[in-house]
Design an enzyme around this catalytic site. Structure first.
Site, PDB file in Angstrom:
ATOM      1  CG  ASP A 196      -2.130  -0.920   1.030  1.00 29.35           C
ATOM      2  OD1 ASP A 196      -2.305  -1.474  -0.083  1.00 29.35           O
ATOM      3  OD2 ASP A 196      -2.883  -1.113   2.005  1.00 29.35           O
ATOM      4  N   GLY A 197       1.974   1.250   0.725  1.00 25.74           N
ATOM      5  CA  GLY A 197       2.860   2.414   0.731  1.00 25.74           C
ATOM      6  C   GLY A 197       3.451   2.680  -0.639  1.00 25.74           C
ATOM      7  NE  ARG A 232      -3.838  23.094  24.095  1.00 22.94           N
ATOM      8  CZ  ARG A 232      -2.511  23.252  24.029  1.00 22.94           C
ATOM      9  NH1 ARG A 232      -1.933  23.699  22.939  1.00 22.94           N
ATOM     10  NH2 ARG A 232      -1.778  22.937  25.074  1.00 22.94           N
ATOM     11  CB  THR A 250      -8.960   1.185   5.913  1.00 26.54           C
ATOM     12  OG1 THR A 250      -8.238   1.578   4.738  1.00 26.54           O
ATOM     13  CG2 THR A 250     -10.411   0.960   5.563  1.00 26.54           C
ATOM     14  CG  ASN A 276      -4.500   6.342   2.529  1.00 24.88           C
ATOM     15  OD1 ASN A 276      -5.441   5.861   1.897  1.00 24.88           O
ATOM     16  ND2 ASN A 276      -3.490   5.607   2.965  1.00 24.88           N
ATOM     17  CE1 TYR A 323      -1.921   8.465  13.215  1.00 27.85           C
ATOM     18  CE2 TYR A 323      -1.235  10.182  11.689  1.00 27.85           C
ATOM     19  CZ  TYR A 323      -1.261   9.653  12.966  1.00 27.85           C
ATOM     20  OH  TYR A 323      -0.610  10.306  13.980  1.00 27.85           O
ATOM     21  CB  SER A 324      -8.652   8.169   9.832  1.00 30.04           C
ATOM     22  OG  SER A 324      -9.868   8.507  10.450  1.00 30.04           O
ATOM     23  CG  LEU A 325      -9.047   1.622  11.729  1.00 31.52           C
ATOM     24  CD1 LEU A 325     -10.494   1.681  12.193  1.00 31.52           C
ATOM     25  CD2 LEU A 325      -8.839   0.456  10.766  1.00 31.52           C
TER      26      LEU A 325
END
Length: 283
Positions: A63-64, A165, A178, A137, A180-182
């Site tokens: 994926d990267g 903050r 799916t 992403n 970093y947010s996950l």
């Protein structure tokens, strides 16, 4: 037919995987063009702009590598397929042992093309240089070298949403939900949902929650507070820049989606079950 190929030179099996891709496509009449850096690894001449004139681009890695391929292409309207070396990926079309099947269905026009929305991101870094990026992403604003929390003012469509903050803030696409947010506690979102996800990273208050907004929104993020801490900026986990203290980072939907090539029968939800070790209904 012309095939552009980008490989991850740090993958130990990339030369063998590239050989399989070449064999599978060249025997079906394709002309293969490799990227310059990858050519040095696999011992074959390559060019910097490997995607130009291509009917399809293949990334070989994970994926990267897929994300790096897109950023190298700079938004060029060429469909992309990922060939994975190693673990199952969310973005890749197949494992490297399945490239003959990929070549067969693409040559026969039997493949799927899935549109994935992207973000357009505009910002100014310290020193005054203006940048515009595309993100598949996410875009992330996060704390700098001091390790202290940052203060970020967020606006949606010109209206103040919140002053966060936190360790940072993520604005993600459905694809990025799916990633970093996950990991930061954000929701999973189906790839065809027309939304963006705003996810704070380790917010200082328990009321700091992820928010799902329409992808026709415009998000503005800026440093706030009397003595703002250094804020770092990155798109899809790539190069890290420092945000200018008076900069406004503007995020909206990119005008053109990415066309991702898939094999017939591919299912996002099947991949989700496998990656997250969910049961498939048999229990």
């Amino acid at each position: 037919m012309n095939l552009g190929v980008f490989v991850n030179p740090r993958k130990p099996d990339v030369a063998d995987a590239f050989g399989r891709v070449c064999a599978a496509f060249e025997k079906r009449g394709w002309t293969v063009t490799l990227d310059e850096e990858g050519g040095a690894v696999v011992g074959r001449p390559g060019v910097k702009r490997f995607w130009e004139g291509a009917d399809l681009v293949i990334s070989i890695g994970g994926d990267g590598t897929f994300l790096e391929t897109l950023h190298r292409m700079g938004g060029a309207p060429v469909p992309v397929a990922g060939v994975n070396i190693g673990h199952l990926g969310f973005l890749t079309a197949c494992q490297d042992e399945d490239v003959d099947q990929l070549a067969e269905v693409v040559t026969g026009g039997l493949h799927l093309q899935v549109e994935r929305s992207m973000l357009r991101v505009r910002m100014r870094e310290e020193g005054g240089k203006e940048h515009e990026f595309l993100a598949l992403n996410e875009v992330v604003l996060m704390r700098g070298e001091t390790g202290r929390l940052v203060s970020l003012e967020a606006k949606v469509d010109g209206e103040i949403l919140n002053e966060y903050r936190a360790d940072g803030l993520i604005v993600a696409t459905p694809t990025g939900s799916t990633a970093y947010s996950l990991a930061a506690g954000g929701p999973l979102v189906g790839p065809r949902a027309e939304v963006m996800v705003m996810t704070p990273i380790c917010p200082h208050t328990l009321s700091g929650r992820a928010l799902v907004i329409g992808d026709d929104s415009v998000v503005e993020l800026s440093p706030s507070g009397d003595s703002p801490e250094p804020i770092l900026f990155t798109v899809d986990g790539r190069d890290i820049l420092r945000v200018a203290p008076d900069s406004v980072v503007v995020v909206d939907k990119a005008p053109n989606p990415l066309r991702v090539v898939r094999l017939p029968g591919h299912s996002f939800y099947e991949t989700l079950r496998k990656k997250l070790l969910w049961s498939g209904g048999g229990l």
